[in-house]
Enzyme design. Structure first.
Site, PDB file in Angstrom:
ATOM      1  N   ARG A 175      89.780  50.484  -9.958  1.00 51.17           N
ATOM      2  CA  ARG A 175      91.132  50.378 -10.094  1.00 51.17           C
ATOM      3  C   ARG A 175      91.922  48.879  -9.733  1.00 51.17           C
ATOM      4  O   ARG A 175      92.767  48.420 -10.300  1.00 51.17           O
ATOM      5  CB  ARG A 175      91.803  51.662  -9.571  1.00 51.17           C
ATOM      6  CG  ARG A 175      91.782  52.734 -10.455  1.00 51.17           C
ATOM      7  CD  ARG A 175      92.031  54.146  -9.917  1.00 51.17           C
ATOM      8  NE  ARG A 175      91.689  54.207  -8.558  1.00 51.17           N
ATOM      9  CZ  ARG A 175      92.217  55.169  -7.630  1.00 51.17           C
ATOM     10  NH1 ARG A 175      93.347  55.696  -7.774  1.00 51.17           N
ATOM     11  NH2 ARG A 175      91.485  55.222  -6.569  1.00 51.17           N
TER      12      ARG A 175
ATOM     13  N   ASN B 265      92.511  57.277 -11.797  1.00 48.90           N
ATOM     14  CA  ASN B 265      91.176  57.984 -12.016  1.00 48.90           C
ATOM     15  C   ASN B 265      91.480  59.428 -12.854  1.00 48.90           C
ATOM     16  O   ASN B 265      92.544  60.040 -12.698  1.00 48.90           O
ATOM     17  CB  ASN B 265      90.774  58.391 -10.802  1.00 48.90           C
ATOM     18  CG  ASN B 265      90.000  57.158  -9.984  1.00 48.90           C
ATOM     19  OD1 ASN B 265      89.746  56.152 -11.062  1.00 48.90           O
ATOM     20  ND2 ASN B 265      89.783  57.146  -9.017  1.00 48.90           N
TER      21      ASN B 265
END
Ligand SMILES: [Fe+3]
Ligand SMILES: [Mg+2]
Ligand SMILES: [Zn+2]
Ligand SMILES: [Zn+2]
Lengths: 756, 336
Positions: free
Chosen positions: A21, A39
């Site tokens: 990320r 996520n």
């Protein structure tokens, strides 16, 4: 004027807990995109908005520039309407999921390594340094989603400095779940054999003990190791005596490749394997000038080395001048100790000191072991560093839990077109290991969010894995042992349809209730026909014949000489005392607990004992391993005679070879040359049977599987000759050829049988 | 292999035998729900408490060192009754004889049945004899059924094991199985291994004085000590931990097992019992046994260590802990 676009991107693979990320975040900033990333249960989801070219560059870079630990297996892009959003943010995890992937444990990255040895860094010499690109994962994860509370770091609240790193999207430690520093993180400690703390700096004291020839138990990533100075003969002897492990080779830890190369021949590929983030043990040929004690790997031409695989090992390896023995911390048959109390209890009679720490290991994972064959790496054990990375299956299939064999148990869980092999679990006859099989099945299923629809187990009714699998209350598929070996090799090579399977191993339960182990199968996942096998020999005493290879030699001699076998002038005959011989003969004559077997492994045992290489073993496979080592020092141009008999099914008979070997022994021929010629003979016989099967079936593809294919010499002979004969030969590369790879084959056979 | 056929293993006393009972026989025949199997049924007939048991004997060979099929048939059923804590009273005997069987051998078998019944203090009160054509039977098969009186209120059965219980065996294990094997195969071992076939009711009478401290009695026949303990562990929902070092085994049996690669834990006994006794009375139980001629080599071989889903494990000589499972049928090689 501008073409502002928006896209949704869904990414599957190992993309959580590996800095994915923040990578997306930095990429979006660089390309001037707005949107968000988060996520999900099965991977990462992104919505990004910006110029068309920027978006295109973005989706390219997602694959090409992904962080080192990330594995992108799929990327799905859907176009959306632009909404005019500004800025790019990292959102909290979406709650519900249906199964992502979990990263294996991994060595420290270059950046962290630099910090580890930088006196100005706040983590200087801190053994628990890590970042999103490196560090422990599988072994510390207790549940999902992968967040700090679901790891064994839950009990270490981060200090302000660590928290700042953790929350800064541009920092290498952004959302690094195990992030820690000397102020807030786990600490090293040293205890003596009684469990009393030792004063002073734990690392320096431990190093001093190692230099003084003491045994130090070291808590690693997946469990405890036992360490001693490998060049100190007395220390190695001490460890062997205390561990009750007389001969089984020990693995070693060296500081760097230069150090490794002083003791073994290490090719470029071997060097790359050693240096990989997985840090496996690699078996390499010994150099004669090595200063390592020969007791580290007696009767064996090979040393197993690993390079440091975690910060503590980096610190240890750099603190001593010679390699360290780094063997698993267990009693002979027990699984490797991984809990502190258990380690202190079971290892206190072995270790003088315990170098340990307060970060718990949740899942025990042994070191992985690799050896090169024909220039290709082959797993002897696939565990830490690789598990639970997915293996691509030849197609989509039902969700299966395959429970493996008994001696080198591993599990396999499948989802869609992916198979997840568990860490090495070990010998299920040990009560603690069986418990660990049960726990691992549950834990892996939870982490990967796989609820199996069917259980695949071995056909052997008494394998503890079979009994366990049948007790789970799910539909069961019993898979013949050698069929599973064959399917395992086919699956990892992406083969479909039919092939010839040359499956050579110790013993497995056959479809006809007899004991198989030298098999020529033709078939695929859906089924097989047994087209040939090694000639049958008695296994006097059942499993006792495995522990005592002299029994197999006597069984082979019995076929040649009947009741006169003890009159032969061979050392192996002396293994049965005068008074016990009538009973031993009766056992062979009447077949009392002396089942017939077509095992190839037992044939190697027989020859090893005939040559008095090994009459009794102290670790699995020892007789064959030492026979191979002897054969490597010998030469032979010709094979011994053998026979191919039988109708409908080819029976490969090595009786004539045994007779010729006895004659050569009587004639005083070099045992090394005999051993070499024997390897050639087995290879020649195998190739001959494959030729005959090809003539009948037209099948060109041969898969090689089973534990005997850990024998490098035989594998190279067989694979080389088959290739020269125009066969396409497939070996294992992703899972071990031994029973440690069996579960994969079981899973595919059962999963295919059930459909999608 | 064909799953639709009866295999030899279905008679081994191991897992296949249990499956046959649980999947086929009990569901069709039992009039009451059965939870686990004991050696005999307990009946209450008009206020009188009785134990009732039956067993068939097909041993090959019919004569072996230490006994024959006849005394085995008496002792076996006497022991099954005794294992419920009952006092064996009377037996029925059924013979299936093969055409051509020798009268002289039959007579020897009958004599030893008479002797065994007298030794156990039971009466043979009814019987039956059938003859089958040559080749349709194997010389002689015997069935015995027995009735015993239950003269106490103790709860002695396989489901009564409790954590802490000591496991006591009354002597050396494996003698019967090895004696029969050596006679059948003509092994000509002269280490004097004899079947331990014997009536255990006298020994049990002594043990009953322990009262409620006596939890389980079982005779480890087919399948041996391992199988019997696994049954108890499953029935009681406990973990049983054995100690390999403390297993009493005759040197002769040990030697033969070593050569033949057999595990004595799975070898049959015909004069042995396992008693699970509360720890505080275990020494006393051991004393009671050792005073009796059939219990001179009695030993504590393990204990019940925890409640669980029915596990048996054994501390090995080298200090490991190995799981002990019921086998499906015969001992089969399993190391790959
Ligand atoms: Fe195998
Ligand atoms: Mg009975
Ligand atoms: Zn790092
Ligand atoms: Zn900190």
């Amino acid at each position: 004027m501008t073409t502002r676009q928006r896209a949704s991107l869904e990414i599957d693979g190992i993309v959580q807990g590996v800095g994915f990320r923040p990578f997306v975040y930095r990429l979006a900033l660089r390309l001037g995109l707005s949107g968000w990333v988060r996520n999900t249960g099965q991977g990462v989801q992104i919505e990004a908005e910006g110029e068309a070219e920027a978006l295109a560059a973005f989706s390219r870079a997602l694959r090409e520039e992904a962080p080192p630990l990330a594995v992108v297996t799929a990327l799905r892009l859907t176009h959306l309407d632009a909404v005019g959003e500004e800025g790019f943010v990292i959102l909290d995890s979406a709650k519900k999921g249906h199964g992502g992937e979990v990263s294996p444990d991994c060595d420290v990255c270059e950046d962290c390594l630099k910090e580890l040895f930088d006196p100005d860094n706040r983590r200087h010499l801190y053994p628990f340094i890590n970042c999103t690109n490196c560090g422990p994962r599988y072994s510390i994860i207790t549940g999902i989603p992968y967040d700090r509370p679901a790891t064994t770091m839950a009990g270490f609240p981060m200090c302000d400095d660590c928290l700042a790193e953790y929350h800064d999207p541009l920092n290498r430690r952004f959302h690094a779940q195990p992030n820690a520093c000397p102020v807030c993180g786990p600490r090293l400690s040293l205890f003596d054999a009684e469990g009393a703390p030792v004063a002073g700096d734990p690392l320096q004291q431990a190093l001093a003990a190692l230099k003084a020839g003491r045994v130090v138990a070291v808590k690693g990533v997946g469990g405890y190791h036992l360490a001693v100075d490998a060049s100190n003969e007395e220390a190695v002897t001490l460890l062997r005596r205390r561990k009750k492990r007389d001969e089984k080779p020990f693995a070693m830890l060296a500081a760097d490749l230069d150090a490794v190369r002083r003791h073994v021949h290490c090719s470029e590929l071997e060097g790359r394997l050693l240096s990989g983030v997985e840090s496996p043990i690699v078996l390499m040929r010994k150099r004669p000038e090595s200063t390592v004690s020969p007791l580290v790997a007696p009767g064996n031409g090979w040393f197993g080395f690993m390079l440091p695989g975690n910060p503590l090992q980096h610190l240890l390896a750099r603190g001593v001048d010679s390699p360290l023995v780094m063997t698993s911390g267990n009693l002979s048959d027990e699984p490797i100790a991984y809990r502190d109390d258990e380690a202190l209890r079971t290892l206190s009679g072995i270790a003088d000191f315990f170098l340990t720490h307060d970060r718990d290991i949740h899942t025990r994972t042994d070191d992985s072991v690799i050896r090169l064959y024909r220039g290709e790496p082959l797993f002897l054990r696939r565990s830490r560093g690789y598990v639970p990375r997915a293996v691509a299956l030849p197609g989509e299939q039902a969700r299966v839990l395959a429970v493996g064999a008994e001696l080198k148990a591993t599990l396999c869980l499948t989802r869609g077109g992916q198979g997840f092999m568990s860490q090495h679990i070990g010998d299920l006859k040990n009560a603690a290991t069986l418990t660990s099989l049960e726990e691992s099945a549950a834990h892996l299923g939870r982490l990967l969010e796989i609820t199996p629809e069917v259980v695949a187990h071995d056909l052997h009714p008494d394998y503890l894995s079979t009994v366990y699998g049948q007790g789970l209350g799910l539909p069961c598929v019993a898979v013949q042992h050698h069929h599973a070996h064959m399917a395992s090799c086919m699956a990892e090579n992406g083969l479909d349809g039919e092939a010839i399977g040359v499956i050579l191993d110790g013993t497995g339960y056959g479809s006809d209730g007899t004991i198989w182990g030298g098999e020529f199968l033709v078939g695929g996942y859906a089924g097989f026909a047994r087209r040939g096998h090694f000639g049958l020999m008695r296994m006097p005493g059942g499993d006792a014949a495995v522990r005592e290879p002299f029994r197999m030699a006597l069984a082979a001699l019995y076929r040649l000489h009947g009741a006169e076998l003890f009159l032969q002038p061979l050392a192996v005959c002396g293994e049965v005392q005068e008074g016990d011989r009538p009973l031993f003969l009766k056992m062979l004559e009447k077949g009392i607990n002396a089942p017939l077997t077509s095992s190839c492994g037992r044939l190697f045992d027989a020859v090893s004992a005939l040559l008095s290489v090994r009459h009794r073993i102290s670790y699995e496979g020892q007789a064959a391993i030492e026979l191979e080592a002897l054969a490597e020092t010998g030469a032979a141009d010709e094979a011994y005679p053998y026979l191919v008999a039988g109708e409908g099914s080819h029976v490969l008979e090595f009786g004539p070879a045994i007779a010729a070997i006895c004659a050569d022994l009587a004639g005083g021929k070099s045992r090394a040359d005999i051993a070499r010629a024997f390897h050639r003979t087995v290879a020649a016989g195998i190739v001959e049977v494959c030729r005959r099967i090809r003539a009948e079936h037209g099948e060109e593809r041969v898969v090689l599987s089973g534990g005997v294919f850990q024998n490098r010499l035989l594998t190279e002979d067989v694979a080389g000759e088959l290739t020269a004969e125009g066969f396409q030969v497939y070996c294992h590369r992703l899972v071990p050829p031994n029973d440690g790879g069996l579960a994969l084959g079981q899973a595919v056979i059962a999963g295919r049988a059930l459909g999608k | 292999m064909n799953n639709d056929l009866i295999l030899l293993g279905h008679g081994s006393g191991g897992r296949l035998s249990h499956q046959l009972l649980d999947d086929l026989i009990i569901p069709q025949l039992s009039s009451v729900p059965v939870k686990g199997q004991n050696d005999a049924a307990l009946l209450n007939i008009g206020g009188v408490k009785l134990a009732f048991s039956t067993d068939s004997y097909v041993v090959d060979p019919i004569f072996f060192p230490g006994g024959n099929i006849g005394d085995l048939a008496i002792n076996g059923t006497v022991n099954d009754l005794a294992m419920m804590g009952a006092r064996p009273l009377c037996l029925s005997v059924g013979f299936i004889l093969e055409e051509g069987f020798s009268k002289e051998e039959l007579s020897r078998i009958l004599a030893s049945m008479r002797q065994a019944a007298d030794a156990a203090g039971v009466a043979i009160v009814t019987g039956d004899t059938k003859v089958v054509p040559k080749g349709k039977g194997d010389r002689i098969f015997i069935n015995t059924s027995g009735i015993g009186a239950l003269e106490h209120n103790l709860q002695i059965d396989g489901a009564s094991a409790r954590v802490g219980d000591k496991i006591i065996v009354n002597g050396c294990i494996g003698d019967h199985g090895i004696a029969v094997l050596s006679a059948r195969e003509g092994l000509e071992i002269d280490s004097g291994i004899k079947s331990d076939s014997a009536p255990l009711n006298g020994l049990v009478t002594g043990l009953l004085t322990l009262g409620p401290a006596l939890h389980v009695l079982r005779d480890p026949t087919r399948g041996g000590v391992a199988t019997t303990l696994k049954e108890i562990a499953l029935q009681s929902g406990v973990t049983v931990t054995l100690n390999e070092e403390s297993l009493p085994i005759n040197p002769g049996v040990k030697g033969v097992c070593a050569i033949l690669g057999l595990d004595p834990l799975y070898v049959a006994n015909e004069g042995k019992l396992l008693a699970l006794v509360a720890p505080e009375r275990a020494d006393e139980a051991l004393e009671i046994m050792r005073r009796h001629p059939l219990g001179r080599d009695a030993a504590v071989i393990g204990e019940v260590t925890e409640t669980s889903a029915g596990k048996v494990q054994m501390e090995t000589l080298v200090g490991g802990m190995r799981g002990v499972e019921m086998l499906a049928g015969e001992q089969l090689p399993r190391i790959c």
